[in-house]
Write an enzyme that holds these catalytic residues in place. Structure first.
Site, PDB file in Angstrom:
ATOM      1  N   SER A  38       8.112   2.886   3.011  1.00 49.92           N
ATOM      2  CA  SER A  38       8.916   2.084   3.828  1.00 49.92           C
ATOM      3  C   SER A  38       8.999   2.006   5.209  1.00 49.92           C
ATOM      4  O   SER A  38       8.971   3.024   5.831  1.00 49.92           O
ATOM      5  CB  SER A  38      10.369   2.343   3.159  1.00 49.92           C
ATOM      6  OG  SER A  38      11.299   1.587   3.641  1.00 49.92           O
ATOM      7  N   HIS A  78      11.242   0.037   8.531  1.00 48.95           N
ATOM      8  CA  HIS A  78      11.962  -1.058   8.866  1.00 48.95           C
ATOM      9  C   HIS A  78      11.004  -2.120  10.027  1.00 48.95           C
ATOM     10  O   HIS A  78      10.558  -1.447  10.860  1.00 48.95           O
ATOM     11  CB  HIS A  78      13.264  -0.657   9.409  1.00 48.95           C
ATOM     12  CG  HIS A  78      14.097  -1.588   9.712  1.00 48.95           C
ATOM     13  ND1 HIS A  78      15.043  -2.196   8.800  1.00 48.95           N
ATOM     14  CD2 HIS A  78      14.617  -2.606  10.891  1.00 48.95           C
ATOM     15  CE1 HIS A  78      15.849  -3.221   9.425  1.00 48.95           C
ATOM     16  NE2 HIS A  78      15.578  -3.233  10.850  1.00 48.95           N
ATOM     17  N   TYR A 103      20.898   9.634   5.001  1.00 44.29           N
ATOM     18  CA  TYR A 103      21.626   8.566   4.528  1.00 44.29           C
ATOM     19  C   TYR A 103      22.714   8.912   3.341  1.00 44.29           C
ATOM     20  O   TYR A 103      22.557  10.154   2.998  1.00 44.29           O
ATOM     21  CB  TYR A 103      20.525   7.410   4.077  1.00 44.29           C
ATOM     22  CG  TYR A 103      19.892   6.890   5.384  1.00 44.29           C
ATOM     23  CD1 TYR A 103      20.425   6.542   6.349  1.00 44.29           C
ATOM     24  CD2 TYR A 103      18.253   6.947   5.262  1.00 44.29           C
ATOM     25  CE1 TYR A 103      19.619   6.013   7.488  1.00 44.29           C
ATOM     26  CE2 TYR A 103      17.612   6.507   6.205  1.00 44.29           C
ATOM     27  CZ  TYR A 103      18.159   6.065   7.361  1.00 44.29           C
ATOM     28  OH  TYR A 103      17.348   5.743   8.380  1.00 44.29           O
ATOM     29  N   GLU A 114      18.602  13.916  11.804  1.00 40.29           N
ATOM     30  CA  GLU A 114      19.113  14.767  12.761  1.00 40.29           C
ATOM     31  C   GLU A 114      18.348  16.098  13.140  1.00 40.29           C
ATOM     32  O   GLU A 114      18.828  16.960  13.834  1.00 40.29           O
ATOM     33  CB  GLU A 114      20.727  14.947  12.749  1.00 40.29           C
ATOM     34  CG  GLU A 114      20.928  15.401  11.058  1.00 40.29           C
ATOM     35  CD  GLU A 114      22.530  15.556  11.141  1.00 40.29           C
ATOM     36  OE1 GLU A 114      22.969  14.505  10.753  1.00 40.29           O
ATOM     37  OE2 GLU A 114      23.135  16.662  11.111  1.00 40.29           O
ATOM     38  N   CYS A 170       1.955   7.674  17.557  1.00 41.28           N
ATOM     39  CA  CYS A 170       2.741   7.795  18.814  1.00 41.28           C
ATOM     40  C   CYS A 170       4.207   7.445  18.719  1.00 41.28           C
ATOM     41  O   CYS A 170       5.153   7.637  19.383  1.00 41.28           O
ATOM     42  CB  CYS A 170       2.199   6.921  19.797  1.00 41.28           C
ATOM     43  SG  CYS A 170       2.206   5.047  19.223  1.00 41.28           S
ATOM     44  N   GLN A 176       5.291   4.660  19.510  1.00 37.68           N
ATOM     45  CA  GLN A 176       5.836   3.778  20.683  1.00 37.68           C
ATOM     46  C   GLN A 176       6.234   2.377  20.306  1.00 37.68           C
ATOM     47  O   GLN A 176       7.145   1.822  20.930  1.00 37.68           O
ATOM     48  CB  GLN A 176       4.891   3.831  21.738  1.00 37.68           C
ATOM     49  CG  GLN A 176       4.830   5.195  22.484  1.00 37.68           C
ATOM     50  CD  GLN A 176       3.724   5.209  23.471  1.00 37.68           C
ATOM     51  OE1 GLN A 176       2.641   6.061  23.494  1.00 37.68           O
ATOM     52  NE2 GLN A 176       3.802   4.395  24.418  1.00 37.68           N
ATOM     53  N   LYS A 224      15.203  11.146  40.731  1.00 39.28           N
ATOM     54  CA  LYS A 224      16.580  10.724  40.053  1.00 39.28           C
ATOM     55  C   LYS A 224      17.337  11.772  39.523  1.00 39.28           C
ATOM     56  O   LYS A 224      16.946  12.833  39.282  1.00 39.28           O
ATOM     57  CB  LYS A 224      16.093   9.834  38.912  1.00 39.28           C
ATOM     58  CG  LYS A 224      15.558   8.493  39.147  1.00 39.28           C
ATOM     59  CD  LYS A 224      15.136   7.595  37.968  1.00 39.28           C
ATOM     60  CE  LYS A 224      14.090   8.159  37.206  1.00 39.28           C
ATOM     61  NZ  LYS A 224      12.953   7.990  37.617  1.00 39.28           N
ATOM     62  N   ASP A 254       1.825   1.283  29.895  1.00 41.55           N
ATOM     63  CA  ASP A 254       1.345   2.255  28.945  1.00 41.55           C
ATOM     64  C   ASP A 254       0.389   1.546  28.162  1.00 41.55           C
ATOM     65  O   ASP A 254       0.076   0.331  28.155  1.00 41.55           O
ATOM     66  CB  ASP A 254       2.381   2.853  28.279  1.00 41.55           C
ATOM     67  CG  ASP A 254       3.357   1.872  27.513  1.00 41.55           C
ATOM     68  OD1 ASP A 254       3.008   0.863  27.395  1.00 41.55           O
ATOM     69  OD2 ASP A 254       4.595   2.558  26.982  1.00 41.55           O
TER      70      ASP A 254
END
Ligand code: NAP
Ligand code: SF4
Length: 695
Positions: free
Chosen positions: A35, A37, A188, A275, A359, A361, A587, A680
């Site tokens: 599965s 998403h 879940y 988590e 990855c 990404q 930053k 990237d």
């Protein structure tokens, strides 16, 4: 020779291509698309796009597909707003007849593409991780990664959730699915009943483990009773949940046995809660690291068991099955990376597989940022109705200058479409920045991407000219129809007094080892490359990605004794180079915030466990024999370093393009040469693929 040996693929991968008889139906092989998403679920044309996405995988030879998670009701899912600001669920929820009718588009397309493939709908009730205002859970316990505290279910609420699961399974059956997978892991809803820290109830749904198991078991029993015997019911358990104080091995084993009694057809093993603070699918996780846990579950039950996680090539899957670790192998991301994975394996063309490099990404990082899923190495994933590599009717002679990710993607896609491609690179090997990435511990999968491109270049007869710094004049005299400039980037050299001091080096020299790195190091710039370089120079011993024991030690997992969650009471043991390192940025934001959503935390945790000093809000003053002088909160400070490594981003390398443009030659920029900021491999391959599909 027996009949089974004649099935496609059986001669090469006898375990992977063996059919599996479930009694009432047969799976054509042992591969499952897990599965995932896709983000298409929430789109207005989601059913049509999902149909194309899954049908292509069905035609590509997969044995069974599990859809992305679909909620059985409003409170368990992702509420998205439509154009009018109304909450809409599109295809991400299944509790109405209209939604079931929409799902028929998906099942029809899949069975049309391959009548013997099975497709199961995953019923995903997100419980305390749901994205809506009415989220529910056994107790009012907010997850570390959720913004909201769930409402505690009362008795009627629990009955409603069970009934909604049954209704969803029945609608899935009506919609033409061959079965359902009920997810009982990952944090879940169902899994939160099982674990004490999320189930604080004192009624018959909480307290003893027998009571905590009641909710998931009741769902399975009632689903089975409703759908009948001839419908696949899979239950996904957290066989090792990676939670401090999580499920013990005895609890996992008992749950598996009780699930079998309750009527599941297959048990799928999963290895985490979202988590958890242990990576379980990222690229630094060794291939098939968790399948031994599935094997222990398999010994407890007589129904088939699915294993998963970092199984990304057919030989890995074959070895897992041959060891008896599982009956079936689930590959979710590898099916994004290459829809034809199983067909290529069957035909003896595994070298042509576009391998998932783990990855995250373009897949999970997108999912958790509410963006459409795709794949870094395959931008067609989830874009099957939009991005296609049709044969060209007007073949062109095209020069592609630069064999990094952008140049490789452009050259291979355009060549596949029938264009005549000559690919130039000044280096002696293809790959560009990939050749740096693959040297970083935990990024060894980039070798696979290079192998894939090498094979594609050969397959589509690309004329490769390495060790060739092609000039404008040569390109002009060769009279190409079109020139693609994929010359990449040049590392940015920031203006800091003393930047030409001998202790200063660029990241390329640090990664390739061209210059020796000292014992006290400042890394200027904390983007992806600053993190990679810091990882490389603080790393000691074998790469955890290549050794399960090292991986387990570094992340504090006890596979052998399986304490609660696999991790309770186990201290991570971090090997680190004898070096003091400062990782710096100007930053004020936390260092590493810009890294990938689902993997950035693993990099930050790794470096902090290795004692790297991460500093934000610094001003660089000068570099001299004493080290790197900074201003930190306007206070002067000197880091006593013997090496400064510059990882301050990149500038586009586009001199060639400017020269070609001045001559009026037909040319276009792609990849880092087009835009170096935030560049990237994902952006480069994606941009190049769409451009090459259009020419
Ligand atoms: P980057 O992500 O843009 O980071 C550049 C770093 O240099 C920043 O920390 C920036 O922080 C600093 N910087 C910029 N200009 C500077 C200047 N003039 N003087 C001093 N410092 C300066 O670039 P990158 O690290 O080279 O990575 C390039 C691309 O590859 C990125 O898109 C990155 O995401 C990708 N990549 C990703 C991964 C991954 O694991 N996902 C790994 C490697 C690379 P301050 O401006 O705050 O100082
Ligand atoms: Fe695999 Fe990366 Fe593609 Fe995701 S984006 S499927 S992790 S290669």
């Amino acid at each position: 020779m027996n009949q089974a040996a004649n099935l496609p693929g059986m001669d090469r991968y006898p375990q992977l291509f063996a059919p599996l008889d479930l009694g009432f139906t047969t799976l054509r092989n042992r591969s499952i698309m897990g599965s995932m998403h896709t983000g298409l679920e929430e789109m207005p044309d989601g059913f049509e796009r999902m149909a194309a996405f899954y049908a292509e995988r069905a035609a590509g030879g997969i044995g069974m597909i599990i859809t992305g998670g679909i909620s059985p009701n409003e409170e368990g899912g992702l509420a998205v707003k439509d154009a009018h600001g109304n909450v809409a669920f599109s295809a991400s929820k299944l509790n109405t007849q209209a939604e079931a009718d929409g799902h028929k588009i998906v099942t029809g397309a899949v069975h049309g593409a391959a009548p013997d493939v099975k497709i199961c709908l995953q019923i995903l009730h997100m419980g305390p991780l749901a994205y809506n205002d009415n989220l529910v859970a056994p107790s009012k316990v907010r997850s570390r990664i959720s913004k909201s505290t769930p409402h505690e279910l009362d008795e009627a609420g629990i009955e409603k959730q069970i009934a909604d699961h049954v209704n969803c399974a029945l609608l899935a059956q009506q919609a033409g699915y061959d079965g359902v997978e009920i997810i009982g892991s990952a944090g879940y809803l169902l899994s939160t009943f099982l674990v004490e820290k999320t189930n604080r109830r004192t009624d018959h749904w909480g307290g003893s483990y027998e009571n905590r198991m009641r909710f998931p078991l009741e769902i399975v029993r009632r689903v089975r009773a409703a759908v009948g015997e001839h419908f696949i019911v899979i239950f996904r358990i957290a066989a090792m949940d990676m939670l401090d104080g999580g499920m013990s091995w005895d609890e996992v084993a008992l749950l598996a046995r009780e699930l079998e009694k309750a009527g599941v057809s297959i048990i799928s093993t999963h290895f985490t809660w979202h988590e958890s603070q242990v990576p379980t699918i990222a690229t630094m996780v060794p291939r098939a690291a968790f399948t031994g846990v599935s094997q222990r579950v398999r010994q407890e039950v007589s129904v088939p068991v699915i294993t998963s996680n970092r199984i990304n090539m057919p030989d890995v899957a074959e070895a897992v099955l041959a060891r008896g670790d599982a009956d079936l192998v689930s590959m979710a991301r590898p099916m994004l990376a290459d829809s034809q994975f199983m067909r290529k394996a069957a035909e003896g063309k595994s070298e042509e597989i576009n391998t998932c490099i783990a990855c995250n990404q373009a897949c999970l990082d997108h999912t958790f940022n509410f963006k459409q899923t795709s794949c870094l190495v395959n931008p067609r994933a989830c874009n099957e109705t939009l991005l296609n590599y049709h044969p060209t009717e007007q073949p062109k002679r095209i020069a592609v200058v630069g064999a990094g990710p952008a140049g490789l993607a452009y050259a291979t896609v355009a060549a596949e479409r029938g264009h005549q491609i000559t690919l130039f690179d000044a280096a002696d090997a293809i790959g560009g920045q990939f050749n740096l990435a693959k040297r970083v511990p935990g990024k060894e999968e980039f070798y696979e991407t290079l192998r894939y491109y090498q094979q594609q270049l050969q397959k589509w007869a690309v004329d490769i000219r390495l060790n060739t710094r092609i000039t404008t004049e040569q390109l002009q005299s060769a009279d190409y129809d079109h020139i693609v400039v994929a010359t990449g980037i040049t590392p940015r050299v920031p203006y800091i007094p003393g930047i030409d001091h001998p202790m200063v080096m660029g990241y390329i020299d640090a990664i390739t080892g061209a210059k020796p790195v000292g014992r006290n190091v400042a890394v200027i710039g904390a983007g992806g490359i600053g993190f990679d370089v810091t990882d490389l120079i603080t790393h000691e011993g074998p790469s955890a990605a290549l050794d399960v024991d090292v991986f387990a030690r570094e992340w504090g997992i006890d596979f052998k004794h399986h304490p609660r969650g696999g991790v309770t009471g186990v201290e991570p043991q971090v090997a680190r180079a004898d070096r003091t390192v400062w990782l710096l940025q100007r930053k004020d934001t936390p260092v590493g915030r810009g890294l990938g959503k689902t993997t950035g935390w693993t990099h930050r945790l790794t470096l902090s466990r290795r004692g790297v000093n991460m500093m934000n809000g610094v001003d660089y003053v000068r570099i001299d024999d004493d080290g790197l002088h900074l201003l930190v909160a306007n206070q002067p400070e000197c880091l006593p370093v013997d090496t400064v490594i510059i990882c301050a981003g990149q500038e586009p390398a586009r001199a060639l393009f400017d020269e070609l443009s001045a001559l009026g030659l037909s040319s276009e920029l792609v990849g880092g040469a087009f835009e170096a900021n935030e560049l990237d491999a994902k952006t480069a391959i994606n941009q190049a693929s769409w451009m090459a599909a259009a020419i």
